[in-house]
Design an enzyme around this catalytic site. Structure first.
Site, PDB file in Angstrom:
ATOM      1  CG  HIS A  43      -8.500  -2.751  -2.502  1.00 27.14           C
ATOM      2  ND1 HIS A  43      -9.415  -2.285  -3.342  1.00 27.14           N
ATOM      3  CD2 HIS A  43      -8.404  -2.133  -1.116  1.00 27.14           C
ATOM      4  CE1 HIS A  43      -9.832  -1.208  -2.728  1.00 27.14           C
ATOM      5  NE2 HIS A  43      -9.363  -0.974  -1.352  1.00 27.14           N
ATOM      6  CG  ASN A  47     -12.741  -0.586   3.630  1.00 30.90           C
ATOM      7  OD1 ASN A  47     -13.152  -0.982   4.991  1.00 30.90           O
ATOM      8  ND2 ASN A  47     -11.483   0.011   3.620  1.00 30.90           N
ATOM      9  CG  HIS A  77      -7.049  -3.022   3.081  1.00 30.71           C
ATOM     10  ND1 HIS A  77      -6.301  -1.642   2.838  1.00 30.71           N
ATOM     11  CD2 HIS A  77      -8.191  -2.468   2.321  1.00 30.71           C
ATOM     12  CE1 HIS A  77      -6.959  -0.909   2.152  1.00 30.71           C
ATOM     13  NE2 HIS A  77      -8.405  -1.389   2.071  1.00 30.71           N
ATOM     14  CD  GLN A 103     -14.398  -1.175  -3.295  1.00 29.78           C
ATOM     15  OE1 GLN A 103     -15.685  -1.592  -2.849  1.00 29.78           O
ATOM     16  NE2 GLN A 103     -13.691  -1.634  -4.308  1.00 29.78           N
ATOM     17  CG  ASP A 162      -2.074   1.018   1.225  1.00 29.00           C
ATOM     18  OD1 ASP A 162      -3.308   0.571   1.076  1.00 29.00           O
ATOM     19  OD2 ASP A 162      -1.532   2.438   1.029  1.00 29.00           O
TER      20      ASP A 162
END
Ligand code: 5GP
Ligand code: ZN
Length: 141
Positions: free
Chosen positions: A100, A87, A102, A94, A31
């Site tokens: 995606h 999310n 996390h 999101q 990230d």
């Protein structure tokens, strides 16, 4: 591929990303604005907005990659634990509309707390409401 999607651009190699996994179906990269060292995003290569839209086989491959990456990430940054979360949809926070997971490395003293901390008051649900919700979920599958 969506031309205006940042994650599609990372998967395609058009913009740089610190890639930690790629297998032709799933890509994982660090990230850019990490919540903790080692914060990793795991994405399907195919542009897909939400978990709900993923084909079953891609969903399985995505979770397989998460499953393999979690211990690798914990080991790489010497973390005690990880928060693993999606999310899923704008209303859930999101921001990048490409699915995606996390994977966020955690330690007992990082001050982050559990996912439950993201919520305020909890709903007070009667038994018959809970029964009805469980029935509707079973029926919707
Ligand atoms: P979301 O809020 O959509 O669940 O999370 C989006 C995540 O993508 C955020 O944690 C954010 O830091 C990360 N992010 C946004 N833009 C970029 C980027 O260009 N590169 C990388 N590696 N991560 C990004
Ligand atoms: Zn995309």
């Amino acid at each position: 591929m969506s031309t205006d999607c940042i994650f599609c651009s990372i998967v395609a190699g058009d913009i740089p990303g610190r890639i930690v996994h790629e297998d032709g179906e799933i890509t994982a990269f660090l990230d850019a604005n990490p919540l903790a060292p080692g914060h990793t995003l795991v994405v399907p290569d195919e542009h897909t907005r939400r978990l709900n839209d993923l084909p079953d086989d891609t969903a399985r491959e995505l979770y397989e990659a998460v499953h393999a990456l979690v211990p690798a990430i914990e080991s790489a940054v010497d973390a005690d634990a990880t928060t693993v979360a999606v999310n899923n949809g704008e209303a859930a926070g999101q921001e990048v509309p490409h699915v995606h997971w996390h994977v966020v490395p955690r330690s007992a003293d990082d001050g982050g707390g559990p996912i439950h901390g993201a919520f305020g008051d909890r709903p007070d649900l009667a038994d018959d409401e809970l029964d009805g919700i469980a029935d509707r979920i079973r029926d919707a599958r």
